[in-house]
Design a protein around this motif. Structure first.
Motif, PDB file in Angstrom:
ATOM      1  N   CYS A 176      -5.755  -2.796  -0.431  1.00 32.54           N
ATOM      2  CA  CYS A 176      -4.600  -1.887  -0.476  1.00 32.54           C
ATOM      3  C   CYS A 176      -4.851  -0.726  -1.431  1.00 32.54           C
ATOM      4  O   CYS A 176      -4.618   0.443  -1.093  1.00 32.54           O
ATOM      5  N   ALA A 223       0.825  -1.206   0.000  1.00 34.67           N
ATOM      6  CA  ALA A 223       0.000   0.000   0.000  1.00 34.67           C
ATOM      7  C   ALA A 223       0.861   1.258   0.000  1.00 34.67           C
ATOM      8  O   ALA A 223       0.582   2.220  -0.729  1.00 34.67           O
ATOM      9  N   THR A 242      -7.503   1.673  -0.061  1.00 35.45           N
ATOM     10  CA  THR A 242      -6.966   2.524   0.991  1.00 35.45           C
ATOM     11  C   THR A 242      -6.208   3.707   0.401  1.00 35.45           C
ATOM     12  O   THR A 242      -6.366   4.852   0.847  1.00 35.45           O
TER      13      THR A 242
END
Length: 239
Positions: free
Chosen positions: A92, A53, A95
């Motif tokens: 990921c 991420a 986010t």
């Protein structure tokens, strides 16, 4: 139009009812990813997901010029899917998109569900399905993984761009020709996908060369065990 071509959809390009519909789709898809992703998370995958991420966030901040007034950047769906799997990978990317929207106004707040659906869900799913197919025929080596990552990245970016075309067809707020915008999106995002493919191929090949045990796709798509019968020696000299 540059907001559309960069794939991050701005506020007002798609009307409120369609934006709300895809916000609901995104929420449902992310809940499924959380539930399914729990089965994949372990002591090895959890820290890797954080690194993925962070890497996607950092690389997405670096834009590269595609056409005059049009820039592109890594979406990260295929990269994340190869390294941490499709469920955790979609989380990921989601986010990163949420942080970019709230802190940097990259993509409209009302369009967040549209962007998550296209880039985190649709792009990651299309890319991972292609990865799963290619790794059944290509060698499980850094080179084979690099080729897989490159091809899947190009396809996933184009598929994600066509997700916007569908959304625009359902609720576009400006008078644009649908065939024209579809071809334009596909053409521009093929170029963006090539750039993403090169970054993805380099990254996954490097990780596979150093720590292949950290690559989710290599662990998941192992070659089947040999079924060749093993000769058992005769006991007491009797065949």
């Amino acid at each position: 139009m540059s907001d559309v071509l960069a794939l991050h959809i701005a506020n007002g390009i798609v009307d409120a009812p369609v934006s709300a519909l895809f916000a609901g789709i995104a929420v449902v898809a992310l809940v499924v990813c959380v539930v399914r992703g729990r089965a994949d998370l372990d002591d090895r995958l959890a820290p890797m997901a954080g690194l993925v991420a962070a890497f996607i966030f950092a690389v997405q901040m670096l834009n590269f010029q595609v056409l005059p007034g049009v820039s592109g950047h890594l979406l990260g769906g295929v990269l994340a899917a190869i390294l941490v799997g499709p469920w955790v990978g979609a989380l990921c990317v989601s986010t990163v998109l949420i942080v970019q929207c709230l802190l940097f106004a990259d993509g409209g707040l009302t369009a967040l569900g549209l962007n998550i659906t296209n880039m985190a869900i649709l792009g990651t799913a299309a890319g991972y399905l292609l990865v799963a197919g290619l790794l059944r025929v290509l060698p499980r080596t850094p080179v084979g993984l690099a080729v897989t990552g490159f091809v899947a990245s190009v396809v996933s970016v184009v598929v994600a761009s066509q997700g916007f075309v569908l959304q625009y067809w359902l609720g576009g707020t400006t008078e644009l020709s649908l065939p024209t915008i579809s071809m334009t999106m596909a053409g521009v995002h093929t170029l963006i996908g090539i750039g993403e493919g090169l970054i993805t191929a380099t990254t996954v090949a490097t990780v596979a060369r150093v720590r292949p045990d950290l690559v989710f796709a290599l662990r998941r798509f192992r070659r089947p065990a040999s079924t060749t019968p093993v000769a058992v020696p005769a006991v007491g000299g009797v065949a």
